[in-house]
Design an enzyme around this catalytic site. Structure first.
Site, PDB file in Angstrom:
ATOM      1  N   CYS A 157       0.877  -1.168   0.000  1.00 50.23           N
ATOM      2  CA  CYS A 157       0.000   0.000   0.000  1.00 50.23           C
ATOM      3  C   CYS A 157       0.916   1.219   0.000  1.00 50.23           C
ATOM      4  O   CYS A 157       1.616   1.468   0.984  1.00 50.23           O
ATOM      5  CB  CYS A 157      -0.886  -0.053   1.248  1.00 50.23           C
ATOM      6  SG  CYS A 157      -1.958   1.368   1.396  1.00 50.23           S
ATOM      7  N   CYS A 162     -10.774  14.166   4.658  1.00 48.71           N
ATOM      8  CA  CYS A 162     -11.966  13.353   4.894  1.00 48.71           C
ATOM      9  C   CYS A 162     -12.116  13.147   6.402  1.00 48.71           C
ATOM     10  O   CYS A 162     -11.130  12.960   7.108  1.00 48.71           O
ATOM     11  CB  CYS A 162     -11.848  12.007   4.172  1.00 48.71           C
ATOM     12  SG  CYS A 162     -11.752  12.201   2.383  1.00 48.71           S
ATOM     13  N   CYS A 202     -10.598   9.957   8.317  1.00 46.24           N
ATOM     14  CA  CYS A 202      -9.267   9.487   7.917  1.00 46.24           C
ATOM     15  C   CYS A 202      -8.164  10.207   8.687  1.00 46.24           C
ATOM     16  O   CYS A 202      -8.109  11.437   8.698  1.00 46.24           O
ATOM     17  CB  CYS A 202      -9.087   9.692   6.418  1.00 46.24           C
ATOM     18  SG  CYS A 202      -7.452   9.196   5.830  1.00 46.24           S
ATOM     19  N   CYS A 218      -6.509   0.827   6.565  1.00 46.70           N
ATOM     20  CA  CYS A 218      -7.040   1.950   5.794  1.00 46.70           C
ATOM     21  C   CYS A 218      -7.428   3.087   6.722  1.00 46.70           C
ATOM     22  O   CYS A 218      -8.178   2.878   7.670  1.00 46.70           O
ATOM     23  CB  CYS A 218      -8.298   1.550   5.028  1.00 46.70           C
ATOM     24  SG  CYS A 218      -8.088   0.189   3.935  1.00 46.70           S
TER      25      CYS A 218
HETATM   26  N1  SAH Z   1      -7.089   9.319  -1.260  1.00 49.50           N
HETATM   27  C1  SAH Z   1      -7.529   8.049  -1.752  1.00 49.50           C
HETATM   28  C2  SAH Z   1      -6.935   6.874  -0.971  1.00 49.50           C
HETATM   29  C3  SAH Z   1      -7.441   6.773   0.431  1.00 49.50           C
HETATM   30  S1  SAH Z   1      -7.122   5.332   1.375  1.00 49.50           S
HETATM   31  C4  SAH Z   1      -9.040   7.994  -1.708  1.00 49.50           C
HETATM   32  O1  SAH Z   1      -9.663   8.885  -1.149  1.00 49.50           O
HETATM   33  O2  SAH Z   1      -9.618   7.060  -2.261  1.00 49.50           O
HETATM   34  C5  SAH Z   1      -8.139   4.077   0.727  1.00 49.50           C
HETATM   35  C6  SAH Z   1      -9.575   3.976   1.273  1.00 49.50           C
HETATM   36  O3  SAH Z   1      -9.625   3.924   2.694  1.00 49.50           O
HETATM   37  C7  SAH Z   1     -10.430   5.158   0.842  1.00 49.50           C
HETATM   38  O4  SAH Z   1     -11.658   4.703   0.353  1.00 49.50           O
HETATM   39  C8  SAH Z   1     -10.606   5.892   2.141  1.00 49.50           C
HETATM   40  O5  SAH Z   1     -11.733   6.719   2.140  1.00 49.50           O
HETATM   41  C9  SAH Z   1     -10.696   4.739   3.124  1.00 49.50           C
HETATM   42  N2  SAH Z   1     -10.542   5.140   4.529  1.00 49.50           N
HETATM   43  C10 SAH Z   1     -10.021   6.293   5.018  1.00 49.50           C
HETATM   44  N3  SAH Z   1     -10.088   6.312   6.359  1.00 49.50           N
HETATM   45  C11 SAH Z   1     -10.651   5.142   6.737  1.00 49.50           C
HETATM   46  C12 SAH Z   1     -10.963   4.548   8.012  1.00 49.50           C
HETATM   47  N4  SAH Z   1     -10.714   5.185   9.149  1.00 49.50           N
HETATM   48  N5  SAH Z   1     -11.533   3.331   8.014  1.00 49.50           N
HETATM   49  C13 SAH Z   1     -11.771   2.672   6.853  1.00 49.50           C
HETATM   50  N6  SAH Z   1     -11.491   3.168   5.642  1.00 49.50           N
HETATM   51  C14 SAH Z   1     -10.934   4.388   5.569  1.00 49.50           C
END
Ligand code: SAH
Length: 356
Positions: A122, A133, A136, A348
């Site tokens: 990853c 977000c 996140c 994630c």
């Molecule tokens: N910037 C990219 C990659 C993000 S990481 C994007 O927005 O897609 C990959 C995935 O994990 C994304 O769908 C993101 O929204 C999700 N994610 C982020 N925080 C998370 C959390 N606390 N629990 C589960 N998934 C999460």
């Protein structure tokens, strides 16, 4: 990829490695051969350099033992472009989180996720992330800069070496929004494919979905899987969770996604985080299936991984299964991603620069 695709990478910061400051990592065989010749060496040393960089994963040019001693001693200053390991933590499930230090002392996270058959990396595409977000951890930490091509490739080589086995899959799901750094991400994908030997179909690029950027990505004609972070079938709720959605209504995002499918003939994955009581109710599943009806896609549900900066809850197993069933009933292809590495804060959304 054909030579036509290669031309498209020209604007993707495919800089010639003959400038003193341009790292060699990311350069192709022809460019490395030109570089060794400029150094007064025979052309075949180009292939040696290529193999030592991409197959053996050498960390310093001085360590290339097949090179003449005298020349080697002059190479200490040559910019190869490898990071140094700052911190490494192993979760009970075997997932390994790395904090890597870059040339300017910035730190990024990379995660190695092993199964019997696969080794997935990853990778981060930026230092931090500007998308903010709400669920996140990376977004809570702010944004510093885009990663260069070599800094992305380096993450894959670092994990490959540490595990002592070949990386089979790469997901752009670490820190950052890849489509804010498309040129370098595409250049890294090209090199990971051609030079490191990972198939494009085994790579996934995950994006929050930014206006015109998916269309722009389609121009590169890649074979990678595109994953779009949808997270809600409702515009108002999506705006709460994903602030960038304010400038980009769901309807427009989905139109662009449909164009992407038409242009590339590749199915899209829609990622959907499951936040207990927020977006995991039966009516959300119904609304989501309406939104995606007839769309060549796949929904990947991600039960929320807790972060200390937010107050959401992960739904229990029954609720998750009900959501899955509701989508299946509507003929929506669906899977659940049970994130690995929770205990190492490597799952994630949990990537932040901390040593736990
Ligand atoms: N910037 C990219 C990659 C993000 S990481 C994007 O927005 O897609 C990959 C995935 O994990 C994304 O769908 C993101 O929204 C999700 N994610 C982020 N925080 C998370 C959390 N606390 N629990 C589960 N998934 C999460």
């Amino acid at each position: 990829m054909g030579s036509q695709d290669q031309n498209q990478y020209q604007d993707a910061t495919l800089m010639l490695p003959d400038q003193a400051s341009t790292p060699l990592l990311g350069a192709n065989l022809a460019q490395l051969t030109a570089w060794v010749q400029e150094q007064g060496q025979p052309a075949y040393r180009g292939r040696q350099l290529y193999e030592w960089i991409y197959q053996k994963g050498v960390r310093s040019l001085e360590d290339i033992s097949v090179f003449p001693k005298q020349w080697r001693s002059t190479l200490a200053e040559a910019p190869l472009g490898r990071s140094t390991l700052h911190y490494r933590s192993v979760a009970p499930d075997g997932t390994i989180k790395y904090l890597l230090r870059l040339a300017d002392d910035q730190i990024i996270e990379t995660v190695g996720i092993p199964t019997e058959k696969r080794l997935t990396v990853c990778v981060s595409s930026q230092v931090g992330c500007p998308m903010a977000c709400d669920f996140c951890a990376t977004g809570k930490g702010g944004f510093s800069r885009n990663l260069a091509r070599h800094e992305i490739i380096d993450q894959v080589l670092t994990v490959q070496q540490d595990f002592g086995r070949r990386v089979s899959h790469v997901v752009f799901m670490g820190m950052g929004e890849p489509l804010l750094n498309t040129a370098n991400v595409v250049a890294a994908i090209a090199s990971l494919n051609k030079d490191v030997g990972i198939s494009q179909r085994s790579m996934t690029l995950s994006t929050v979905g930014l206006r015109d950027r998916i269309r722009q990505l389609a121009q590169y004609n890649l074979q990678v899987t595109l994953a779009v972070s949808l997270h809600s079938p409702d515009q108002a709720l999506r705006e709460q969770l994903v602030p960038s959605a304010k400038n980009y209504p769901l309807e427009d995002l989905l139109t662009e996604c449909r164009e992407y499918v038409e242009m590339t003939n590749r199915r899209i994955t829609f990622e959907y985080i499951l936040l207990g009581g927020v977006n995991d109710l039966p009516e959300h599943a119904i609304q989501l299936s309406r939104l995606l009806r007839g769309f060549q896609s796949h929904v990947n549900l991600i039960p929320y991984n807790p972060i200390r900066e937010a107050n959401y809850k992960r739904p229990n197993a029954r609720r998750i299964q009900e959501f899955v069933n509701a989508l299946k009933q509507q003929q929506i292809a669906v899977s659940v991603r049970y994130s690995r590495g929770l205990e190492a804060d490597a799952a994630c959304g949990q990537l932040r620069i901390t040593e736990l």
